[in-house]
Design an enzyme around this catalytic site. Structure first.
Site, PDB file in Angstrom:
ATOM      1  CE  LYS A  38       3.527   0.397   5.198  1.00  0.00           C
ATOM      2  NZ  LYS A  38       2.318   0.166   4.440  1.00  0.00           N
ATOM      3  NE  ARG A  50       2.676  -8.263  10.034  1.00  0.00           N
ATOM      4  CZ  ARG A  50       2.746  -7.076   9.471  1.00  0.00           C
ATOM      5  NH1 ARG A  50       3.707  -6.256   9.757  1.00  0.00           N
ATOM      6  NH2 ARG A  50       1.851  -6.683   8.628  1.00  0.00           N
ATOM      7  CD  GLU A  52      -2.755   1.233   2.471  1.00  0.00           C
ATOM      8  OE1 GLU A  52      -2.729   0.309   3.302  1.00  0.00           O
ATOM      9  OE2 GLU A  52      -3.466   2.242   2.583  1.00  0.00           O
TER      10      GLU A  52
HETATM   11  P1  ATP Z   1       3.124  -2.354   8.390  1.00  0.00           P
HETATM   12  O1  ATP Z   1       2.184  -3.183   9.204  1.00  0.00           O
HETATM   13  O2  ATP Z   1       4.546  -2.557   8.733  1.00  0.00           O
HETATM   14  O3  ATP Z   1       2.770  -0.942   8.374  1.00  0.00           O
HETATM   15  P2  ATP Z   1       1.697  -3.223   6.115  1.00  0.00           P
HETATM   16  O4  ATP Z   1       1.361  -4.651   6.250  1.00  0.00           O
HETATM   17  O5  ATP Z   1       0.628  -2.256   6.412  1.00  0.00           O
HETATM   18  O6  ATP Z   1       3.018  -2.924   6.917  1.00  0.00           O
HETATM   19  P3  ATP Z   1       1.632  -3.247   3.269  1.00  0.00           P
HETATM   20  O7  ATP Z   1       2.064  -2.211   2.314  1.00  0.00           O
HETATM   21  O8  ATP Z   1       0.170  -3.502   3.411  1.00  0.00           O
HETATM   22  O9  ATP Z   1       2.252  -2.883   4.676  1.00  0.00           O
HETATM   23  O10 ATP Z   1       2.407  -4.596   2.997  1.00  0.00           O
HETATM   24  C1  ATP Z   1       2.689  -5.132   1.730  1.00  0.00           C
HETATM   25  C2  ATP Z   1       2.995  -6.592   1.890  1.00  0.00           C
HETATM   26  O11 ATP Z   1       4.109  -6.784   2.773  1.00  0.00           O
HETATM   27  C3  ATP Z   1       1.841  -7.363   2.489  1.00  0.00           C
HETATM   28  O12 ATP Z   1       1.688  -8.555   1.764  1.00  0.00           O
HETATM   29  C4  ATP Z   1       2.268  -7.636   3.896  1.00  0.00           C
HETATM   30  O13 ATP Z   1       1.701  -8.820   4.356  1.00  0.00           O
HETATM   31  C5  ATP Z   1       3.785  -7.726   3.772  1.00  0.00           C
HETATM   32  N1  ATP Z   1       4.462  -7.385   5.025  1.00  0.00           N
HETATM   33  C6  ATP Z   1       4.326  -6.266   5.763  1.00  0.00           C
HETATM   34  N2  ATP Z   1       5.074  -6.327   6.885  1.00  0.00           N
HETATM   35  C7  ATP Z   1       5.712  -7.522   6.859  1.00  0.00           C
HETATM   36  C8  ATP Z   1       6.631  -8.190   7.740  1.00  0.00           C
HETATM   37  N3  ATP Z   1       7.048  -7.624   8.876  1.00  0.00           N
HETATM   38  N4  ATP Z   1       7.076  -9.408   7.385  1.00  0.00           N
HETATM   39  C9  ATP Z   1       6.684  -9.981   6.236  1.00  0.00           C
HETATM   40  N5  ATP Z   1       5.828  -9.421   5.372  1.00  0.00           N
HETATM   41  C10 ATP Z   1       5.338  -8.195   5.663  1.00  0.00           C
HETATM   42 MG    MG Z   2      -1.286  -3.371   5.385  1.00  0.00          MG
END
Ligand code: ATP
Ligand code: MG
Length: 567
Positions: A277, A267, A42
């Site tokens: 984030k 994760r 995102e």
């Molecule tokens: P955050 O929770 O850190 O803000 P997010 O999940 O909101 O991250 P996205 O842009 O939605 O961020 O994530 C894009 C992809 O990366 C998704 O498929 C998500 O599952 C994966 N992802 C995010 N954080 C991790 C992590 N710590 N380990 C593995 N995959 C991750």
């Molecule tokens: Mg997300």
């Protein structure tokens, strides 16, 4: 709990549960043996090393099974998303070493198609326009233990729903006044299945579609349908989406369109830092770090500025497990893997971080020599370089003790040590200022030991790095340490800000490095002998070079491994 890092990544491809599922699907002819994954960020912030795990997994599964991987921007929320993040994410994925070719997709490119699919659900009686406010929708939803309550608008006729949905799209109703909801089951044990919202009315300018739309799809509605439209076969995501899977499947089943398979994995979490984030944004907003590219952050921008290599990050991801259970990987393991790569690829140089002057009293005042030094003992192809030597030198203040304590084997009055690639020197005397601080260490050198070996075979207990005072280049060095101190096992629920390491950054302004570093390119990496790996800060406005400590020489991971073996 700290994860023990798994075996090293193999050349033949990974073997973990995701790879096993995909291999099985291929064997069973599911999706005609095709493999097509996607990485769906995102664009509401910068990527961190957790995302690198998802990126590596998505791209490596495609590669391992001869498939493709798309880059998809999951840009369904116009309020939090920005073009700046799109560009930064692309830069980071490229930097990590992955290529999505022509396959750059945006959920927003499908807004028209998603709308048509929603109309299809309405026509089938699977979705309805609801006039409850967001608050009321929430209220009616119930709790995990108490079933929800049907919306009074749930039984609208298909005709009425079609008309109202079209008028929603045409901008006839105010923001938040109506939603389109899937008609599933308000008593479903999974709350996400209790008539989830598919569209909300929102007048906000989208970074790609501008003001074309005043209704925006929710994540759950958009994600699976985008997967389907793109022909994705295996939709890999993190564990928090496990309870979204029934909804993911429901939409696709109702529509009867291509149905990818969602697989969830744990994760990446790391000790001594934060990953989400939201928390990263807080560290920046409250001034604990300098911005998204602060070298102390686990963002890919930050790690790059710190001197991390994409190879080391990929190797690290390949060596930790892909599993279904949450775990925390020790930061020391990441640093261990990084050190392994830098050891092989970084030229050695000498840099004195906290200088004290050494005067060689028997070395001619105007004499200069160039001494040959090895650039990388791990790899002869790096060759050698010439380092200037003269009567006045700098060594590390900590390498001299006027009254040496037990087990201190370095320079002290009357003691002989080796200057790397140069000569043996013996300390004769010290010079002090009025306050009693040592300003100079006076030594004699043995001309017969040129190059650093004594022809009579005599040995010394220490080898020191040095620079020639006359030739050395003044530099600034930024020493980084863990952003967060170790977690206190007893203190559950403490705010992570309580664990901020007050010494995570130490700026050394009076360092001296080899003159050959004058033209070192921004971002280039070196091992400062005995001190650690450093990279030229790519972003400095200083006129002299600034070096960021990438990782010190001290391998905490080895120590942890040893302790584990013993205990
Ligand atoms: P955050 O929770 O850190 O803000 P997010 O999940 O909101 O991250 P996205 O842009 O939605 O961020 O994530 C894009 C992809 O990366 C998704 O498929 C998500 O599952 C994966 N992802 C995010 N954080 C991790 C992590 N710590 N380990 C593995 N995959 C991750
Ligand atoms: Mg997300």
């Amino acid at each position: 709990m700290t994860d023990t890092a798994g075996s090293s990544g193999s050349e033949e491809g990974a073997s973990h549960f995701v790879a096993e599922i995909i291999a099985e699907d291929i064997e069973n002819g599911r999706y005609d043996g095709r493999v097509h994954t996607r990485f769906p960020p995102e664009p509401n912030g910068y990527l961190h090393i957790g995302h690198a795990k998802a990126i590596c997994l998505d791209f490596s599964m495609a590669e391992q099974f001869g498939g493709l991987c798309n880059l998809r921007f999951d840009d369904t929320n116009p309020i939090k998303e920005e073009v700046e993040y799109v560009e930064a994410i692309k830069e980071d994925v490229r930097w990590l070493g992955f290529d999505w070719g022509e396959r750059e997709y945006y959920a927003s490119d499908q807004f028209g198609r998603l709308y048509e699919l929603a109309v299809r659900l309405v026509e089938k009686g699977n979705a309805y326009v609801c006039d409850l406010s967001a608050e009321e929708v929430n209220d009616y939803r119930g709790t995990p233990t108490r079933g929800g309550k049907d919306s009074p608008y749930r039984d609208r006729s298909v005709e009425e729903n079609l008309e109202l949905f079209e008028r929603m799209r045409n901008g006839e109703f105010p923001d938040g006044s109506r939603t389109l909801r899937a008609k599933i089951d308000m008593a479903h044990p999974n709350i996400l299945m209790r008539d989830p919202v598919m569209y909300r009315i929102l007048r906000a300018t989208h970074h790609r579609t501008g003001d074309d739309w005043c209704i925006y799809p929710t994540y759950d509605w958009a994600h699976g349908q985008c997967d389907s439209i793109e022909g994705i076969t295996h939709s890999l995501c993190t564990l928090e989406f496990e309870n979204h899977r029934p909804l993911y499947d429901w939409y696709l089943d109702q529509l009867g369109i291509h149905h990818p398979r969602q697989i969830e994995f744990a994760r990446l979490n790391l000790t001594n830092t934060v990953m989400s984030k939201r928390l990263l944004a807080r560290l920046i907003a409250e001034g604990h770090v300098d911005g998204w590219d602060d070298p102390r952050l686990p963002t890919l921008k930050g790690l790059r500025r710190r001197g991390y290599t994409p190879e080391a990050i990929r190797d690290f991801i390949g060596r930790i497990s892909v599993a279904k259970t949450e775990s925390v990987v020790d930061m020391a393991f990441l640093e261990h893997v990084l050190r392994e790569h830098l050891n092989k690829t970084s030229p050695r140089v000498m840099g004195v971080l906290d200088p004290i002057k050494v005067v060689l009293t028997n070395y001619p005042e105007d004499k200069e020599e160039a001494l040959e030094a090895i650039n990388n003992p791990e790899d002869p192809s790096y060759g050698t370089r010439m380092v200037p030597f003269s009567r006045e030198l700098y060594i590390e203040r900590a390498d001299f003790m006027e009254e040496p304590v037990k087990k201190f084997y370095r320079l002290a009055p009357g003691r002989e040590v080796r200057l790397r690639y140069a000569y043996f020197i013996t300390c004769q005397d010290v010079v002090k200022d009025a306050d009693g601080n040592i300003t100079e260490v006076h030594c004699t050198y043995d001309p017969a030991t040129r190059g650093g070996d004594a022809p009579d075979g005599r040995r010394v207990k220490a080898t020191l790095h040095w620079v020639s005072a006359r030739h050395a280049l003044p530099a600034e060095v930024r020493m980084y340490d863990d952003l967060l101190l170790d977690e206190d096992e007893d203190e559950e629920g403490e705010d992570f800000l309580d664990r901020i390491n007050p010494d995570s950054l130490q700026v050394l302004t009076d360092c001296r490095v080899e003159p050959g570093l004058k033209d070192a390119a921004p971002g280039s990496r070196f091992q400062f002998e005995r001190k650690g790996y450093f990279c030229v800060d790519p972003d400095t406005t200083e006129r002299r070079p600034v070096f960021n400590l990438t990782v010190s020489m001290r391998d905490k991971w080895r120590r942890i491994q040893k302790q584990r073996q013993q205990g």
